[in-house]
Design a protein around this motif. Structure first.
Motif, PDB file in Angstrom:
ATOM      1  N   ILE A   1       7.517  -0.960   4.137  1.00 39.89           N
ATOM      2  CA  ILE A   1       7.728  -1.892   5.060  1.00 39.89           C
ATOM      3  C   ILE A   1       9.216  -2.305   5.575  1.00 39.89           C
ATOM      4  O   ILE A   1       9.510  -2.440   6.639  1.00 39.89           O
ATOM      5  CB  ILE A   1       7.116  -3.421   4.684  1.00 39.89           C
TER       6      ILE A   1
ATOM      7  N   PHE B   1       8.116  -1.610   9.262  1.00 40.58           N
ATOM      8  CA  PHE B   1       8.406  -0.126   8.892  1.00 40.58           C
ATOM      9  C   PHE B   1       9.647   0.175   8.645  1.00 40.58           C
ATOM     10  O   PHE B   1      10.167   1.283   9.548  1.00 40.58           O
ATOM     11  CB  PHE B   1       7.367   0.629   9.683  1.00 40.58           C
TER      12      PHE B   1
ATOM     13  N   HIS C   1       7.964 -18.155  13.546  1.00 39.76           N
ATOM     14  CA  HIS C   1       8.223 -17.745  14.896  1.00 39.76           C
ATOM     15  C   HIS C   1       8.662 -18.627  15.928  1.00 39.76           C
ATOM     16  O   HIS C   1       8.961 -18.355  17.007  1.00 39.76           O
ATOM     17  CB  HIS C   1       6.803 -17.275  15.390  1.00 39.76           C
TER      18      HIS C   1
ATOM     19  N   ARG D   1       8.022  -9.641  14.862  1.00 40.91           N
ATOM     20  CA  ARG D   1       6.302  -9.488  15.352  1.00 40.91           C
ATOM     21  C   ARG D   1       5.676  -9.707  14.194  1.00 40.91           C
ATOM     22  O   ARG D   1       5.924  -9.378  13.148  1.00 40.91           O
ATOM     23  CB  ARG D   1       6.149  -8.475  16.286  1.00 40.91           C
ATOM     24  N   ASN D   2       4.349 -10.024  14.383  1.00 43.71           N
ATOM     25  CA  ASN D   2       3.395 -10.196  13.145  1.00 43.71           C
ATOM     26  C   ASN D   2       3.351  -8.524  12.621  1.00 43.71           C
ATOM     27  O   ASN D   2       3.176  -7.752  13.327  1.00 43.71           O
ATOM     28  CB  ASN D   2       1.705 -10.556  13.913  1.00 43.71           C
ATOM     29  N   GLY D   3       3.444  -8.696  11.383  1.00 43.60           N
ATOM     30  CA  GLY D   3       3.039  -7.468  10.630  1.00 43.60           C
ATOM     31  C   GLY D   3       4.648  -6.742  10.326  1.00 43.60           C
ATOM     32  O   GLY D   3       4.507  -5.892   9.635  1.00 43.60           O
ATOM     33  N   SER D   4       5.392  -7.465  10.722  1.00 44.03           N
ATOM     34  CA  SER D   4       6.924  -6.846  10.606  1.00 44.03           C
ATOM     35  C   SER D   4       7.512  -6.939   9.096  1.00 44.03           C
ATOM     36  O   SER D   4       8.756  -6.356   8.914  1.00 44.03           O
ATOM     37  CB  SER D   4       7.962  -7.430  11.666  1.00 44.03           C
ATOM     38  N   GLY D   5       6.886  -7.840   8.200  1.00 42.66           N
ATOM     39  CA  GLY D   5       7.553  -7.853   6.981  1.00 42.66           C
ATOM     40  C   GLY D   5       8.040  -9.119   6.332  1.00 42.66           C
ATOM     41  O   GLY D   5       8.672  -9.117   5.252  1.00 42.66           O
ATOM     42  N   LYS D   6       8.111 -10.014   7.062  1.00 40.28           N
ATOM     43  CA  LYS D   6       8.634 -11.278   6.639  1.00 40.28           C
ATOM     44  C   LYS D   6       8.066 -11.883   5.573  1.00 40.28           C
ATOM     45  O   LYS D   6       8.924 -12.375   4.652  1.00 40.28           O
ATOM     46  CB  LYS D   6       8.537 -12.439   7.980  1.00 40.28           C
ATOM     47  N   SER D   7       6.678 -11.889   5.576  1.00 38.82           N
ATOM     48  CA  SER D   7       6.115 -12.757   4.533  1.00 38.82           C
ATOM     49  C   SER D   7       6.543 -11.757   3.158  1.00 38.82           C
ATOM     50  O   SER D   7       6.528 -12.406   2.038  1.00 38.82           O
ATOM     51  CB  SER D   7       4.722 -12.729   4.472  1.00 38.82           C
ATOM     52  N   THR D   8       6.303 -10.233   3.361  1.00 39.70           N
ATOM     53  CA  THR D   8       6.694  -9.512   2.082  1.00 39.70           C
ATOM     54  C   THR D   8       7.918  -9.584   1.534  1.00 39.70           C
ATOM     55  O   THR D   8       8.201  -9.924   0.492  1.00 39.70           O
ATOM     56  CB  THR D   8       6.215  -8.136   2.689  1.00 39.70           C
TER      57      THR D   8
ATOM     58  N   HIS E   1       1.906 -19.484   3.078  1.00 43.50           N
ATOM     59  CA  HIS E   1       0.678 -19.795   4.047  1.00 43.50           C
ATOM     60  C   HIS E   1      -0.135 -20.698   3.628  1.00 43.50           C
ATOM     61  O   HIS E   1      -0.756 -21.803   4.460  1.00 43.50           O
ATOM     62  CB  HIS E   1      -0.032 -18.770   4.829  1.00 43.50           C
TER      63      HIS E   1
ATOM     64  N   GLY F   1       0.798  -1.169  -0.030  1.00 43.79           N
ATOM     65  CA  GLY F   1      -0.162  -0.122   0.056  1.00 43.79           C
ATOM     66  C   GLY F   1       0.996   1.290   0.046  1.00 43.79           C
ATOM     67  O   GLY F   1       1.931   1.526  -0.947  1.00 43.79           O
TER      68      GLY F   1
END
Ligand SMILES: Nc1ncnc2c1ncn2[C@@H]1O[C@H](COP(=O)(O)OP(=O)(O)OP(=O)(O)O)[C@@H](O)[C@H]1O
Length: 224
Positions: A27, A216, A200, A46-53, A91, A23
């Motif tokens: 990240i 971020f 994790h 943590r969740n949302g920290s950009g690993k999958s990205t 996933h 968006g």
């Protein structure tokens, strides 16, 4: 006994100054790493920290804002494309619920084919390798969540790729499945393969490097 047919690979995965945006948000920025045969890098955070990205950028599934990824192989002077060089396990398991396990694994074996320097094993052997040789005739949709994840992992074995990119590979798994995955990953690395994984939970790899994602645009690296 885990049987994987492959020669010792001489692959190198080079990521240079990668940045990515989801968006409006940047990240992460300036991520670089260099992985050679037998090496592994584990992304944590943590969740949302950009690993999958980051995994999806490296696998060529998402556009990088800056930087580049190179797949360097002795067998190909011009380098390889991501699809030829890596398996990406996200996933989702990427299997059809109404087809049997045998049909699903057979489809992936035919569709993916082998990369030049290795050879995948048969669907039956792959199912055996993840401890589920007896249920290959069942529709994939009948399997429990953990059995489905094991079979998704078996997909990595039917078509050879030197680099495995795994997003939370051990989610929904029991302790024995975690141990099986660790052994399969170790066998892959011992044969000169490369691992890039987000997790994790520790994967039980002695020499894995860790890249801790802060989200971020923050990131730190350390060795486990
Ligand atoms: N399509 C999108 N548009 C906007 N933001 C997105 C989109 N997809 C993901 N994001 C955001 O990007 C950030 C990174 O997400 P990502 O899935 O890479 O995190 P993660 O570290 O893998 O998380 P988890 O541990 O929960 O799997 C999150 O803040 C997420 O909300």
């Amino acid at each position: 006994m885990i049987k994987i047919l492959m020669k010792v690979s001489s692959m190198r995965l080079l990521a240079e100054n990668l940045s990515a945006r989801r968006g409006e948000d940047l990240i992460f920025t300036d991520i670089s790493f260099d992985l050679g045969a037998g090496e592994s890098l584990v992304l944590t955070g943590r969740n949302g920290s950009g690993k999958s990205t980051l995994l999806r950028v490296v696998a060529g599934l998402l556009h990088a804002e800056t930087g580049r990824v190179s797949w360097i192989s002795e067998s190909s002077e011009s380098g390889m494309r991501a699809a030829e060089a890596c398996h990406y396990l996200g996933h989702r398991n990427a299997m059809k619920a109404e087809l049997t396990v045998f049909e699903n694994l057979g489809f992936w074996k035919d569709f993916l084919g082998d990369a030049e320097d290795g050879k995948g094993i048969s669907p039956g052997e792959a199912a055996e390798s993840v401890g589920l040789g007896g249920i290959i005739h069942l529709p994939f949709g009948y399997l429990s969540a953990g059995q489905q994840r094991r079979m998704a992992f078996a997909k990595l074995l039917v078509a050879y790729r030197p680099v495995w990119i795994l997003d939370e590979p051990t989610a929904a798994l029991d302790v024995s499945a975690e141990a099986v995955f660790t052994e399969l990953i170790k066998a892959h690395l011992a044969a000169g393969g490369i691992l890039l994984a987000a997790t994790h939970q520790p994967l039980g790899l002695e020499n894995a490097r860790e890249l801790r994602m802060a989200g971020f645009a923050g990131v730190t690296e350390e060795r486990w």
